[in-house]
Design a protein around this motif. Structure first.
Motif, mmCIF file in Angstrom:
data_model
loop_
_atom_site.group_PDB
_atom_site.id
_atom_site.type_symbol
_atom_site.label_atom_id
_atom_site.label_comp_id
_atom_site.label_asym_id
_atom_site.label_seq_id
_atom_site.Cartn_x
_atom_site.Cartn_y
_atom_site.Cartn_z
ATOM 1 N N ASP A 1 0.800 -1.225 0.000
ATOM 2 C CA ASP A 1 0.000 0.000 0.000
ATOM 3 C C ASP A 1 0.832 1.275 0.000
ATOM 4 O O ASP A 1 0.409 2.300 -0.532
ATOM 5 N N HIS B 1 -3.522 5.108 -1.853
ATOM 6 C CA HIS B 1 -4.276 3.978 -1.261
ATOM 7 C C HIS B 1 -5.519 4.436 -0.512
ATOM 8 O O HIS B 1 -6.640 4.049 -0.846
ATOM 9 N N PRO C 1 -8.274 -1.147 -2.771
ATOM 10 C CA PRO C 1 -7.962 -0.649 -1.431
ATOM 11 C C PRO C 1 -9.226 -0.556 -0.604
ATOM 12 O O PRO C 1 -10.281 -0.143 -1.106
#
Lengths: 277, 616
Positions: free
Chosen positions: B294, B365, B405
């Motif tokens: 991420d 993210h 995400p």
């Protein structure tokens, strides 16, 4: 009158009297048995009060007894059916209470067989052969020809139905049984009134007017469930394809024909000059 | 007049012969055809042709195909005619939602079919209503006697006919239904305990079901919290009925497929006994290990993992968020792939080793994961494209796998994936399943080649980082990981597990378990790491395989015929050992091996395969 008098043999007055007499004779030939001695019988029916009361009792009493003893009659029919179900190893289970309310008809496996393609083929060929064969019947068998063709027509409709959409056929053997038994009970309710109107106004002893409908009812009370069972046995041996023919042609219609036959026999046993006065 | 009647007779004869020929065609064909009779492995009953296209119908078919069953659809008319003509059908499925109405003729035919030895799976509201009126057909379901359970008690219960509650499986039910580790929450260790079905992110799963009353003595595998029967098997005549008192098909169209797949699989393994086409290459179960990279917090742990030899195993599926930021614009907490040569080289090395490099969202993210909705495609699509391009540039290949995400994936993102040739994507829906074609709000998310890879939940969590929040100890999840890997190996299926490398230092024991258990199972030849693209390609190829089962008319000899336009290589059929004997290859090339009471027949490089066996 086919004979002709020589001109000049009758006066005008004689001719008019002859014509009046001719008309009265024709009316007499058309007179109903209810008043054979009256030239004006069709025009005026006299029903004495006593006869009317007898008719009312004759129509109402057996009907009332049937309604009162309906549950006992259903129990009797359920016992008859249960007996023959065991004897003939039929796939059927029913309760007497269900005969009152057909919507509760059990969905157990009751031998409701849909015809196979082979059955449809064979039945189709046989139906066609019967239809064709009826063409060869002499004209004096015209009623039989009509009846056979009627049966063929109903069977053909059944064939097409089961060929195209068997899933939507709305009746199982159990539902057929419940329906025809309920229809037969309704038919039995009509026995007494029909007898009253057709035979009750003859001049026969009162006890016969009570016994006849009761005996009719007893006969049908035993015959009807056996005929219904015969339907069930035939359907379980063959398939549901034949249900329309059995229901339409060998159901209430056949009962009515049997009733008419029995009625005819009953009337034939009445004294020739029995009359109501 | 005579001439008219002659013409009339001729026309009538021609009509009758024509009708008779048409009626005779089917039985004549079967008499003239080869000895074997077409045997339907499983039949999904639909009321009419129009129902074929309904989402719930397609959901049932998809579930059966993904579980490897040979299945076809029949309308009620076709089924009744087939039964009347003596066609042998191994199993019948009466689906929920699509088939709520049923004629008495269908009910009677099903009764006959089961009594003669057939197998029936009936779901929830199937056949409860009268075909004509649409009202409840009787005071209790017309199938109550077959299921051994009274349900559909509208006359008695009125607005209390349906209940709403949790789904609880017995330990035996968990085994029978092959429910994987992590899906059931058993409150205690006792044998009589019931495990509540769980999913990711929800405190409890509550389903609608019909209140039930005992009628017979079925084997009950799953109950509600008020002890209503939810999944049971009952013997009826010479056959069996599997009753699933849940709207399984409907639930699949609403991202909750797990129970449908388990019930369909149970129907085959315990009742029909037909062979299945495995959903993994060579019948080797395995796992997709999905790493979500991420932010720049993952950079150092990734290097450490590489240095420890972690990436020498695999292949794994690494999904990367490529932008410079991670939480909000300008925070510089992202990996910044276009400017980050270290990460570029890392990704290139892993790609060269065979690992899958995919896209994790849109550039930033948390911004992307928290902010995207169904209505702001125009604002956020550019981040999706930026992320995709940045990673594709590094590995010099168009990326084909994706993970959202926060698990946030609006419809437009899925449509974008389809349009850009993606093969698979991670999902928090349908948790516990293997690769599947998922549905959202009744709409299929697949374009035929895009597969959804649901997470494997451990109770209400799905990865290592979430342990602390739920009060779990690490030892519990690495037990779960080991059990899950053994499960996929034993069941010959694939599942996805994911984690964030950024927290790998906190869960070293779990990662060690992953490697060690995988190594042991691989050594036995029972486990494989897969990437999303690998499984997607395999499953798409599997979809092109045409296969059928036939039974010889005069004996118990069965035959399986399979054909592919390309090659059947790696396709594997799994047979229950207790059901078959004298299994052999009669055409084509295949390897037959026995593993844990199952015969695995794996095709070699051929396009046609024929197997024969006798039933036990």
């Amino acid at each position: 009158m086919n004979s002709q008098l020589l001109p000049g043999s009758l006066t005008v007055k004689d001719t008019q009297a002859l014509q009046v007499a001719q008309r009265k004779l024709n009316r007499q030939r058309m007179a109903t048995p209810h008043s054979p001695s009256s030239l004006e019988a069709p025009l005026r029916i006299q029903v004495p009060i006593r006869t009317a009361l007898e008719l009312l009792v004759m129509a109402a009493l057996p009907t009332a007894l049937l309604i009162y003893f309906k549950s006992d009659l259903m129990t009797l029919w359920q016992a008859i059916i249960a007996f023959w179900t065991r004897a003939l190893d039929l796939s059927l289970a029913m309760q007497a209470s269900d005969l009152v309310n057909t919507t509760n008809a059990s969905s157990v496996n009751d031998g409701s067989w849909v015809p196979s393609s082979r059955s449809l083929l064979l039945t189709g060929v046989l139906t066609g052969l019967i239809f064709f064969a009826s063409q060869a019947l002499p004209d004096r068998y015209f009623p039989l020809r009509v009846m056979l063709r009627g049966l063929c027509l109903i069977e053909t409709i059944g064939l097409v139905y089961f060929w195209l959409t068997p899933a939507s056929f709305p009746f199982t053997v159990t539902q057929h049984l419940y329906t025809i038994l309920n229809l037969r009970f309704d038919f039995m309710l009509m026995l007494a009134p029909m007898l009253a109107l057709g035979w009750g106004i003859l001049n026969t002893p009162f006890y016969q007017k009570i016994m006849a409908p009761l005996l009719f009812a007893m006969y049908f009370a035993v015959m009807l469930p056996h005929k219904a069972l015969l339907h069930v046995w035939l359907l379980q041996q063959a398939s549901l394809l034949h249900m329309p023919v059995l229901f339409l042609c060998f159901g209430t219609l056949l009962d009515l024909v049997i009733f008419i036959a029995l009625y005819g026999w009953l009337v034939s046993t009445s004294p020739a000059l029995a009359r109501s006065d | 007049m005579p001439r008219f009647w002659t013409t009339y007779k001729l026309l009538s004869a021609a009509l009758i012969l024509g009708v008779a020929s048409a009626l005779a065609w089917t039985p004549l064909q079967s008499r003239l055809s080869p000895v074997s009779t077409r045997l339907h492995s499983a039949v999904l009953l639909i009321p009419d042709e129009a129902a074929r296209q309904q989402p719930v119908t397609q959901a049932w078919l998809d579930a059966a195909h993904e579980e490897g069953l040979q299945i076809t659809t029949l309308t009620d008319n076709e089924f009744i005619q087939a039964h009347a003509n003596g066609v042998q059908i191994a199993g019948v499925i009466l689906p929920d939602s699509v088939h709520t109405r049923a004629s008495q003729m269908l009910v009677s035919t099903l009764h006959n079919y089961i009594e003669e030895g057939g197998q029936l799976l009936i779901s929830f509201d199937a056949g409860l209503l009268d075909a004509q009126s649409g009202a409840y057909a009787a005071d209790t379901s017309r199938f109550s006697d077959m299921t051994g359970v009274d349900y559909g008690l509208y006359a008695a219960l009125q607005d209390q006919t349906l209940g709403l509650g949790t789904v609880n499986a017995s330990r035996t039910g968990a085994i029978k239904l092959a429910i994987q580790p992590g899906k059931l929450d058993f409150q205690d260790e006792s044998e009589n305990a019931r495990g509540e079905l769980t999913t990711y992110g929800y405190t409890s799963l509550r389903y609608n079901y019909y209140h039930t009353r005992p009628l017979g003595q079925p084997a009950i595998w799953i109950q509600s919290e008020t002890e209503d029967t939810l999944v049971s098997v009952n013997r009826f005549g010479r056959g069996q009925v599997l009753f699933a008192n849940l709207p399984l098909g409907y639930l699949k169209t609403r991202t909750d497929s797990y129970l449908l797949h388990r019930v369909v699989s149970l129907f085959n393994t315990e009742m029909m006994g037909s062979p299945v086409l495995a959903a993994v290459p060579n019948g080797v179960g395995g796992m997709v290990l999905n790493l979500h990279i991420d932010s720049n917090a993952a950079e150092k742990p990734l290097v450490q993992l590489e240095d420890s030899g972690w990436f020498d195993d695999g292949p794994f599926s690494l999904h990367v968020t490529a932008g410079p930021d991670a939480f909000e614009l300008g925070d510089h907490l992202g990996l910044n792939i276009p400017q980050n040569t270290v990460m570029q080289k890392f990704l290139a090395r892993q790609f060269d080793k065979g690992h899958e490099i995919g896209s994790h969202g849109g550039w930033n993210h948390n911004l992307f994961g928290l902010k995207i909705t169904e209505n702001n495609e125009s604002e956020f699509k550019k981040y999706l494209e930026l992320n995709h391009q940045a990673i594709s540039d590094v590995i010099k290949t168009s990326v084909s796998s994706y993970s959202a995400p926060m698990g946030n994936q609006p419809q437009w993102v899925t449509d974008w994936l389809k349009a850009h040739g993606f093969k698979g994507y991670y999902s928090t829906s349908d948790s516990g399943l293997g690769p599947t074609r998922s549905y959202i709000q009744g709409k299929s998310q697949s374009n035929g080649t895009l597969w959804t890879f649901p997470i494997s939940n451990f109770g209400r969590i799905a990865t290592l980082d979430e342990l602390e929040g739920q009060g779990f100890k690490e030892a519990e999840i690495h037990d779960f990981i080991a059990q899950l890997m053994k499960y996929v190996s034993d069941q010959h299926v694939a599942r996805l597990f994911y984690f964030h490398p950024a927290s790998s230092n906190n869960y070293a024991a779990s990662l060690t378990t992953l490697k060690s258990v995988a190594a042991e199972l691989k050594r036995q030849g029972n486990f494989q790491w897969y990437t999303m693209a690998q499984l997607s390609d395999f499953l798409n190829l599997r979809d092109t395989v045409q296969w059928s089962i036939q039974k010889d008319r005069t004996s118990d000899l069965h035959r399986l015929d399979a054909h592919s336009a390309t090659s059947l290589h790696t396709m594997t059929w799994i047979f229950q050992k207790k059901r078959v004997q004298d299994l052999r290859v009669t055409q084509g090339q295949a390897r037959i091996e026995l593993k844990d009471e199952q015969w695995l027949v794996t095709a070699q490089d051929c396009d046609t395969l024929q197997l024969q066996w006798r039933t036990l």
